[in-house]
Design an enzyme around this catalytic site. Structure first.
Site, mmCIF file in Angstrom:
data_model
loop_
_atom_site.group_PDB
_atom_site.id
_atom_site.type_symbol
_atom_site.label_atom_id
_atom_site.label_comp_id
_atom_site.label_asym_id
_atom_site.label_seq_id
_atom_site.Cartn_x
_atom_site.Cartn_y
_atom_site.Cartn_z
ATOM 1 N N ASN A 398 3.548 2.189 2.202
ATOM 2 C CA ASN A 398 3.389 3.431 1.458
ATOM 3 C C ASN A 398 3.486 4.662 2.290
ATOM 4 O OD1 ASN A 398 2.687 5.455 -0.199
ATOM 5 N ND2 ASN A 398 0.449 4.976 -0.490
ATOM 6 N N ASP A 399 2.807 5.113 3.139
ATOM 7 C CA ASP A 399 2.794 6.298 3.843
ATOM 8 C C ASP A 399 4.319 6.450 4.782
ATOM 9 O OD1 ASP A 399 0.466 7.212 3.118
ATOM 10 O OD2 ASP A 399 -0.609 6.618 4.792
ATOM 11 N N VAL A 400 4.663 5.284 4.975
ATOM 12 C CA VAL A 400 5.815 5.403 6.040
ATOM 13 C C VAL A 400 7.220 5.543 5.170
ATOM 14 C CG1 VAL A 400 5.143 3.804 7.808
ATOM 15 C CG2 VAL A 400 6.405 2.661 6.003
ATOM 16 N N ALA A 439 -3.396 7.537 4.890
ATOM 17 C CA ALA A 439 -3.483 8.917 5.257
ATOM 18 C C ALA A 439 -4.241 9.569 4.297
ATOM 19 C CB ALA A 439 -2.170 9.315 5.684
#
Lengths: 471, 131
Positions: A398-400, A439
């Site tokens: 997700n965050d990446v 995050a």
């Protein structure tokens, strides 16, 4: 009668150190890596044989050594055979803890029998040996408890969320100073048993306190850092017993772990200090479900829809993340990719440096599922290919992939290098729910027109897509 | 060569020999001061610093795809600390030293066998495309 003064034995230690260097060198490519690992084993055998050749080795002592190696070796072999590849990070953390504890024990043994290591007599140890010994002891003890906590978090024996409290960093600082004072007192005392164990206790507490505030997704950094510590601890013991093999190996392992920590931090655009102070992602979930996003709507689809889109694509890039490991979906992903390839679709894999819970975690999982390594690419290599991809299949990441890292300077992940999946024609996101990533940041990609969310378990969803493709 | 010349030369030689002996004694004293290991701390430190640099260059050449096996194998090789544990367990010493040595050998043996074997397992899975 000292072993290090025997040039033959010293030479053997140097040979084993060189073999260890070659073992690491072999890892520059998968082709040479297997030979490298064998050289590493040979190095270890040589080091052990050289030590057995010590003139003072007693027959009973050799018996003791054989029994200990047999017990430990059996446990190690069984674990290595049985461990699931998804559980590698916690295995490595557990292994680090053993090196740490062993360093503590060897330091204790050197304190009790300094004559065995040629560093003095009990109660009258050489000054520099005492300093070296306390360094090995303190780092070893920190490595031990730190790795235990990392293991507990990775194994989900402990919640992965950071544990923080007021004054945490001052407490750690105070313990650090306490250790320093104890070391000075220990050296001045000429090797007091009481002070030795007080250093050990303080360092054990410090290892514990250092790791509890660090959250689950920062574990790649923690595991690399503990790897580094275990090396420095070994080097400290190497100095204590004046052994080249130990000093060289400790330095190699220490710098290896340090470099990996650096690469991981760079992958998150965070400083090592920032990671170590911990507390990152404490308010994860605060970004909340889609409901808080007001008028934004999400397009969701079924496995059949996804299969249809992908089978009509000419190029698909798969982006795996920790979620794939949790769901054990790597085999399903490879089956899906095989079916796509059978239909003439080009399939590639893109790996973010911090995907998973340890450096290179995703690569091993894909390799386990028989994905050829020349279909798997690192971020820098593949990032400019997303614009030519028809479909990106994001599974458990997700965050990446979050474009906010490039566009929103207020975002906690701003500046982090991301996989630019938003450049592809269609993005398929396999996710269990709309919950935000580690995050705690919402991913605007979810709301784009060319994004289709596939809600469900990563493995089940991928299997269903494969079924539809197979029809 | 007269006996007197011979005696003179012999005396000169004897003088040289005594200087050499003195030097040797000096070196021996220095050696002794370094402790029984022969290698002074600064030599060990030099090796350590060089090894850090070797490590730096070797590790940067490791392909990112193999970072997991790298961690596993560095773990295995740092278990060469078994050398210290073996000396503690195998040489003449008190009970505590033998016990600590024994425990340490047991712990790192888990790592040696486990570390190398799990690395081998991982590496055996990395295969190229078969066409």
């Amino acid at each position: 009668m000292n072993y290090a003064s025997d040039p033959g034995i010293t030479l053997a230690y140097i040979v084993s150190a060189v073999l260890f260097i070659l073992a690491l060198r072999g890892l520059s490519s998968p082709v040479t890596s297997r030979r490298g690992n064998q050289l590493g084993m040979a190095g270890m055998v040589i080091a052990i044989l050289a030590t057995l050749a010590h003139p003072g080795m007693m027959l009973g002592g050799v018996g003791l050594i054989i029994v200990a190696v047999a017990i430990g070796g059996t446990v190690g072999a069984v674990v290595a055979k049985r461990i699931q590849m998804t559980a590698l990070p916690q295995l490595v953390a557990a292994f680090h803890s053993l090196v740490g504890l062993a360093a503590v024990f060897v330091a204790a043994a050197a304190l009790n029998a300094p004559q065995s290591f040629g560093i003095g007599t009990p109660g009258h140890l050489r000054l520099e040996s005492l300093i070296e010994m306390s360094i090995g002891l303190a780092i070893g003890a920190v490595t031990f408890t730190g790795s235990i906590i990392a293991f507990a978090k990775l194994q989900a024996l402990m919640k992965g969320t950071p544990i923080t409290f007021k004054g945490q960093h001052y407490l750690n600082l105070a313990i650090g100073i306490l250790i320093l004072v104890l070391v000075i007192a220990f050296v001045a005392s000429g090797g007091s048993q009481t002070l030795f164990w007080l250093i050990a206790l303080a360092a054990l507490a410090l290892g514990f306190l250092l790791i509890i505030p660090i959250g689950g997704a920062d574990m790649p950094v923690v595991v690399s850092m503990l790897n580094s510590y275990s090396g420095w601890a070994a080097a400290g013991i190497g100095f204590t017993i004046s052994n080249y093999a130990l000093i060289i190996t400790g330095a190699l392992v220490g710098s290896s772990g340090a470099i990996l920590s650096y690469i991981m931090c760079k992958g998150m655009n965070r400083s090592i200090i920032n990671v170590l102070l911990g507390g990152f992602g404490t308010d994860s979930g605060a970004g909340g479900p889609a409901a808080t996003m007001g008028d934004k709507t999400v397009k969701s689809g079924s496995a059949e829809d996804a299969a249809f889109i992908m089978s009509n694509a000419s190029k698909v890039i798969i982006v795996p993340g920790y979620g794939m490991a949790v769901a054990q979906a790597q085999h399903a992903v490879r089956e899906m990719a095989d079916l796509l390839k059978a239909e003439g679709v080009e399939v590639k894999y893109a790996i973010h440096p911090v995907a998973g819970r340890m450096p290179g975690h995703m690569n091993v999982l894909l390799a386990e599922a028989n994905v050829p390594y020349d279909e798997v690419f690192e971020l820098e290599t593949i990032n400019n290919e997303f614009s030519t991809a028809d479909v990106v299949y994001v599974i458990g990441a997700n965050d990446v992939t979050n474009p906010a890292a490039k566009t929103n300077s207020a975002s906690p992940i701003y500046g982090m290098p991301i996989l630019e999946v938003d450049k592809a024609k269609t993005v398929l996101f396999v996710k269990r729910s709309m919950a935000s990533g580690y995050a705690g940041v919402d991913n605007e990609l979810f709301f784009r027109d060319n994004t289709m969310m596939l809600f469900g378990d990563a493995k089940k969803m991928t299997e269903e897509i494969a079924q539809s493709l197979g029809k | 060569m007269t006996p007197a010349e011979l005696a003179g030369q012999a005396a000169a030689l004897a003088h040289k020999a005594s200087i050499l002996a003195q030097n040797a004694a000096g070196f021996a004293a220095q050696e002794a001061a370094r402790g029984p290991h022969g290698a002074p701390l600064i030599d060990l430190f030099a090796v350590f610093v060089m090894a850090v640099f070797v490590g730096y260059y070797v590790i940067w050449s490791v392909t990112p795809a193999l970072h997991s096996p790298l961690m596993a194998v560095t773990n295995a090789i740092s278990s060469v600390i078994i050398v210290g544990a073996m000396l503690a367990a195998g040489l003449h010493g008190d009970f505590a030293a033998h016990a600590f040595g024994f425990l340490a050998i047991m712990l790192v043996s888990v790592n040696i066998f486990g570390g190398f074997m799990v690395t081998a397992r991982m590496l055996s899975m990395f295969r190229k495309k078969t066409k």
